[in-house]
Design a protein around this motif. Structure first.
Motif, PDB file in Angstrom:
ATOM      1  N   SER A 113       6.035  78.091  36.573  1.00 32.43           N
ATOM      2  CA  SER A 113       6.849  79.310  36.543  1.00 32.43           C
ATOM      3  C   SER A 113       8.083  79.136  35.672  1.00 32.43           C
ATOM      4  CB  SER A 113       7.275  79.706  37.965  1.00 32.43           C
ATOM      5  OG  SER A 113       8.308  78.859  38.437  1.00 32.43           O
ATOM      6  N   GLY A 114       8.509  77.889  35.490  1.00 33.04           N
ATOM      7  CA  GLY A 114       9.719  77.630  34.713  1.00 33.04           C
ATOM      8  C   GLY A 114      10.995  77.947  35.481  1.00 33.04           C
ATOM      9  N   LEU A 115      10.853  78.220  36.759  1.00 29.52           N
ATOM     10  CA  LEU A 115      12.008  78.562  37.591  1.00 29.52           C
ATOM     11  C   LEU A 115      12.508  77.336  38.346  1.00 29.52           C
ATOM     12  CD1 LEU A 115      10.627  81.845  39.214  1.00 29.52           C
ATOM     13  CD2 LEU A 115      12.256  81.683  37.316  1.00 29.52           C
ATOM     14  N   THR A 116      13.762  77.387  38.711  1.00 34.71           N
ATOM     15  CA  THR A 116      14.274  76.378  39.634  1.00 34.71           C
ATOM     16  C   THR A 116      13.685  76.681  41.003  1.00 34.71           C
ATOM     17  OG1 THR A 116      16.175  77.711  40.281  1.00 34.71           O
ATOM     18  CG2 THR A 116      16.470  76.225  38.376  1.00 34.71           C
ATOM     19  N   LYS A 117      13.763  75.717  41.905  1.00 38.70           N
ATOM     20  CA  LYS A 117      13.268  75.967  43.263  1.00 38.70           C
ATOM     21  C   LYS A 117      14.083  77.071  43.932  1.00 38.70           C
ATOM     22  CE  LYS A 117      11.201  71.474  43.940  1.00 38.70           C
ATOM     23  NZ  LYS A 117      11.332  70.156  44.519  1.00 38.70           N
ATOM     24  N   THR A 118      15.350  77.151  43.590  1.00 41.90           N
ATOM     25  CA  THR A 118      16.197  78.211  44.144  1.00 41.90           C
ATOM     26  C   THR A 118      15.720  79.575  43.675  1.00 41.90           C
ATOM     27  OG1 THR A 118      18.092  76.717  44.235  1.00 41.90           O
ATOM     28  CG2 THR A 118      18.565  79.080  44.292  1.00 41.90           C
ATOM     29  N   ALA A 119      15.503  79.721  42.369  1.00 46.08           N
ATOM     30  CA  ALA A 119      15.042  81.002  41.816  1.00 46.08           C
ATOM     31  C   ALA A 119      13.633  81.337  42.311  1.00 46.08           C
ATOM     32  CB  ALA A 119      15.084  80.960  40.294  1.00 46.08           C
ATOM     33  N   PHE A 120      12.784  80.319  42.402  1.00 46.23           N
ATOM     34  CA  PHE A 120      11.430  80.512  42.920  1.00 46.23           C
ATOM     35  C   PHE A 120      11.503  81.047  44.339  1.00 46.23           C
ATOM     36  CE2 PHE A 120       7.405  79.142  44.792  1.00 46.23           C
ATOM     37  CZ  PHE A 120       6.490  79.380  43.770  1.00 46.23           C
ATOM     38  N   GLY A 121      12.329  80.415  45.166  1.00 45.70           N
ATOM     39  CA  GLY A 121      12.494  80.843  46.551  1.00 45.70           C
ATOM     40  C   GLY A 121      13.059  82.247  46.662  1.00 45.70           C
ATOM     41  N   GLU A 122      13.985  82.597  45.774  1.00 47.98           N
ATOM     42  CA  GLU A 122      14.567  83.944  45.803  1.00 47.98           C
ATOM     43  C   GLU A 122      13.503  85.007  45.570  1.00 47.98           C
ATOM     44  OE1 GLU A 122      17.743  83.781  42.940  1.00 47.98           O
ATOM     45  OE2 GLU A 122      19.095  82.755  44.342  1.00 47.98           O
ATOM     46  N   ARG A 123      12.553  84.710  44.678  1.00 51.26           N
ATOM     47  CA  ARG A 123      11.471  85.675  44.416  1.00 51.26           C
ATOM     48  C   ARG A 123      10.609  85.897  45.658  1.00 51.26           C
ATOM     49  NH1 ARG A 123       9.183  85.290  38.670  1.00 51.26           N
ATOM     50  NH2 ARG A 123       7.431  86.409  39.584  1.00 51.26           N
ATOM     51  N   LEU A 124      10.589  84.899  46.551  1.00 52.66           N
ATOM     52  CA  LEU A 124       9.776  84.979  47.761  1.00 52.66           C
ATOM     53  C   LEU A 124      10.606  85.258  49.008  1.00 52.66           C
ATOM     54  CD1 LEU A 124       7.572  81.852  47.005  1.00 52.66           C
ATOM     55  CD2 LEU A 124       6.945  84.246  46.648  1.00 52.66           C
ATOM     56  N   ASN A 125      11.929  85.358  48.825  1.00 53.70           N
ATOM     57  CA  ASN A 125      12.857  85.530  49.948  1.00 53.70           C
ATOM     58  C   ASN A 125      12.780  84.338  50.904  1.00 53.70           C
ATOM     59  OD1 ASN A 125      14.933  86.923  51.169  1.00 53.70           O
ATOM     60  ND2 ASN A 125      13.573  88.122  52.471  1.00 53.70           N
ATOM     61  N   ILE A 126      12.730  83.141  50.297  1.00 51.02           N
ATOM     62  CA  ILE A 126      12.653  81.881  51.043  1.00 51.02           C
ATOM     63  C   ILE A 126      13.732  80.959  50.485  1.00 51.02           C
ATOM     64  CG2 ILE A 126      11.222  79.843  51.487  1.00 51.02           C
ATOM     65  CD1 ILE A 126       8.772  81.610  51.183  1.00 51.02           C
ATOM     66  N   SER A 127      14.313  80.141  51.323  1.00 54.11           N
ATOM     67  CA  SER A 127      15.374  79.242  50.875  1.00 54.11           C
ATOM     68  C   SER A 127      14.831  78.142  49.957  1.00 54.11           C
ATOM     69  CB  SER A 127      16.066  78.591  52.076  1.00 54.11           C
ATOM     70  OG  SER A 127      15.206  77.620  52.663  1.00 54.11           O
ATOM     71  N   GLN A 128      15.715  77.604  49.155  1.00 51.38           N
ATOM     72  CA  GLN A 128      15.359  76.488  48.264  1.00 51.38           C
ATOM     73  C   GLN A 128      14.897  75.294  49.088  1.00 51.38           C
ATOM     74  OE1 GLN A 128      17.460  73.471  47.935  1.00 51.38           O
ATOM     75  NE2 GLN A 128      15.884  72.606  46.603  1.00 51.38           N
ATOM     76  N   GLN A 129      15.533  75.058  50.214  1.00 50.29           N
ATOM     77  CA  GLN A 129      15.162  73.933  51.078  1.00 50.29           C
ATOM     78  C   GLN A 129      13.733  74.094  51.590  1.00 50.29           C
ATOM     79  OE1 GLN A 129      16.990  71.124  51.718  1.00 50.29           O
ATOM     80  NE2 GLN A 129      15.134  70.380  52.709  1.00 50.29           N
ATOM     81  N   HIS A 130      13.369  75.304  51.979  1.00 50.53           N
ATOM     82  CA  HIS A 130      12.013  75.540  52.477  1.00 50.53           C
ATOM     83  C   HIS A 130      10.996  75.347  51.352  1.00 50.53           C
ATOM     84  CE1 HIS A 130       9.050  76.846  55.350  1.00 50.53           C
ATOM     85  NE2 HIS A 130       8.598  77.765  54.502  1.00 50.53           N
ATOM     86  N   ILE A 131      11.329  75.830  50.152  1.00 50.32           N
ATOM     87  CA  ILE A 131      10.444  75.645  49.000  1.00 50.32           C
ATOM     88  C   ILE A 131      10.259  74.150  48.728  1.00 50.32           C
ATOM     89  CG2 ILE A 131      10.254  75.950  46.485  1.00 50.32           C
ATOM     90  CD1 ILE A 131       9.579  78.465  48.085  1.00 50.32           C
ATOM     91  N   SER A 132      11.341  73.405  48.758  1.00 53.32           N
ATOM     92  CA  SER A 132      11.243  71.946  48.552  1.00 53.32           C
ATOM     93  C   SER A 132      10.339  71.308  49.595  1.00 53.32           C
ATOM     94  CB  SER A 132      12.630  71.297  48.610  1.00 53.32           C
ATOM     95  OG  SER A 132      13.390  71.676  47.496  1.00 53.32           O
ATOM     96  N   ASN A 133      10.497  71.702  50.852  1.00 53.51           N
ATOM     97  CA  ASN A 133       9.655  71.158  51.922  1.00 53.51           C
ATOM     98  C   ASN A 133       8.184  71.503  51.719  1.00 53.51           C
ATOM     99  OD1 ASN A 133      11.688  69.818  53.340  1.00 53.51           O
ATOM    100  ND2 ASN A 133      12.210  71.643  54.511  1.00 53.51           N
ATOM    101  N   LEU A 134       7.892  72.716  51.232  1.00 53.17           N
ATOM    102  CA  LEU A 134       6.508  73.103  50.950  1.00 53.17           C
ATOM    103  C   LEU A 134       5.936  72.255  49.816  1.00 53.17           C
ATOM    104  CD1 LEU A 134       6.779  77.005  51.100  1.00 53.17           C
ATOM    105  CD2 LEU A 134       5.738  75.494  52.809  1.00 53.17           C
ATOM    106  N   ALA A 135       6.725  72.076  48.753  1.00 56.64           N
ATOM    107  CA  ALA A 135       6.255  71.337  47.583  1.00 56.64           C
ATOM    108  C   ALA A 135       6.082  69.840  47.879  1.00 56.64           C
ATOM    109  CB  ALA A 135       7.219  71.534  46.415  1.00 56.64           C
ATOM    110  N   LEU A 136       6.826  69.347  48.831  1.00 55.32           N
ATOM    111  CA  LEU A 136       6.722  67.926  49.197  1.00 55.32           C
ATOM    112  C   LEU A 136       5.725  67.676  50.334  1.00 55.32           C
ATOM    113  CD1 LEU A 136      10.514  67.011  49.027  1.00 55.32           C
ATOM    114  CD2 LEU A 136       8.705  66.319  47.417  1.00 55.32           C
ATOM    115  N   GLY A 137       5.161  68.735  50.882  1.00 53.71           N
ATOM    116  CA  GLY A 137       4.186  68.589  51.960  1.00 53.71           C
ATOM    117  C   GLY A 137       4.804  68.380  53.322  1.00 53.71           C
ATOM    118  N   ARG A 138       6.101  68.588  53.440  1.00 55.42           N
ATOM    119  CA  ARG A 138       6.768  68.434  54.732  1.00 55.42           C
ATOM    120  C   ARG A 138       6.533  69.634  55.642  1.00 55.42           C
ATOM    121  NH1 ARG A 138      12.344  66.623  52.013  1.00 55.42           N
ATOM    122  NH2 ARG A 138      11.764  64.487  51.459  1.00 55.42           N
ATOM    123  N   LYS A 139       6.234  70.777  55.034  1.00 51.24           N
ATOM    124  CA  LYS A 139       5.951  72.006  55.777  1.00 51.24           C
ATOM    125  C   LYS A 139       4.645  72.582  55.248  1.00 51.24           C
ATOM    126  CE  LYS A 139      10.105  72.729  57.817  1.00 51.24           C
ATOM    127  NZ  LYS A 139      10.398  73.056  59.158  1.00 51.24           N
TER     128      LYS A 139
END
Length: 136
Positions: A15-41
């Motif tokens: 997407s070329g987006l930061t995790k923050t911008a990616f999360g904003e498009r989904l109405n999800i926090s950057q921390q949650h996006i990081s956890n999804l991408a790392l397999g923690r959630k």
């Protein structure tokens, strides 16, 4: 990409987006996006659906890794979607352009197709000439 978290990380990167911008498009926090991408959630069904909708990704691919990440869109759906955006938007040029296209008869469409073909052929020749000039 063996896991859904790997595929989410790939989508973020593509997407070329930061995790923050990616999360904003989904109405999800950057921390949650990081956890999804790392397999923690594990993403909810809604999050999966939102990722697929926002980034044009196949849900089957995202969930299972099977198939292509970004399938070819259905042409009729793509056209209808674009026209809907044009009609609901404020860009008068786009509205006028669509209106002119809608009034074209078969002869005008044939002339437009011929013009387009000539344009493509001219560009192809120019690219070939440029390529030949740059060869040693």
């Amino acid at each position: 990409m063996d896991s859904i978290s790997d595929r989410i990380a790939w989508i973020i990167k593509e997407s070329g987006l930061t995790k923050t911008a990616f999360g904003e498009r989904l109405n999800i926090s950057q921390q949650h996006i990081s956890n999804l991408a790392l397999g923690r959630k594990i993403p909810s069904d809604r999050t999966i659906a939102d990722i697929c909708r926002e980034f044009g990704v196949s849900e089957v691919w995202l969930r299972t890794g099977q198939g292509e990440p970004k399938p070819e869109p259905d042409r009729e759906e793509e056209i209808a979607s674009w026209i809907g955006k044009v009609l609901s938007g404020d860009d008068e040029f786009k509205k006028d352009f669509v209106a002119v296209l809608a009034r074209l008869d078969e002869n005008a469409w044939a002339a437009l197709a011929q013009f387009s073909q000539q344009l493509l052929e001219q560009r192809r020749r120019r690219e070939e000439d440029t390529k030949k000039e740059s060869e040693p």
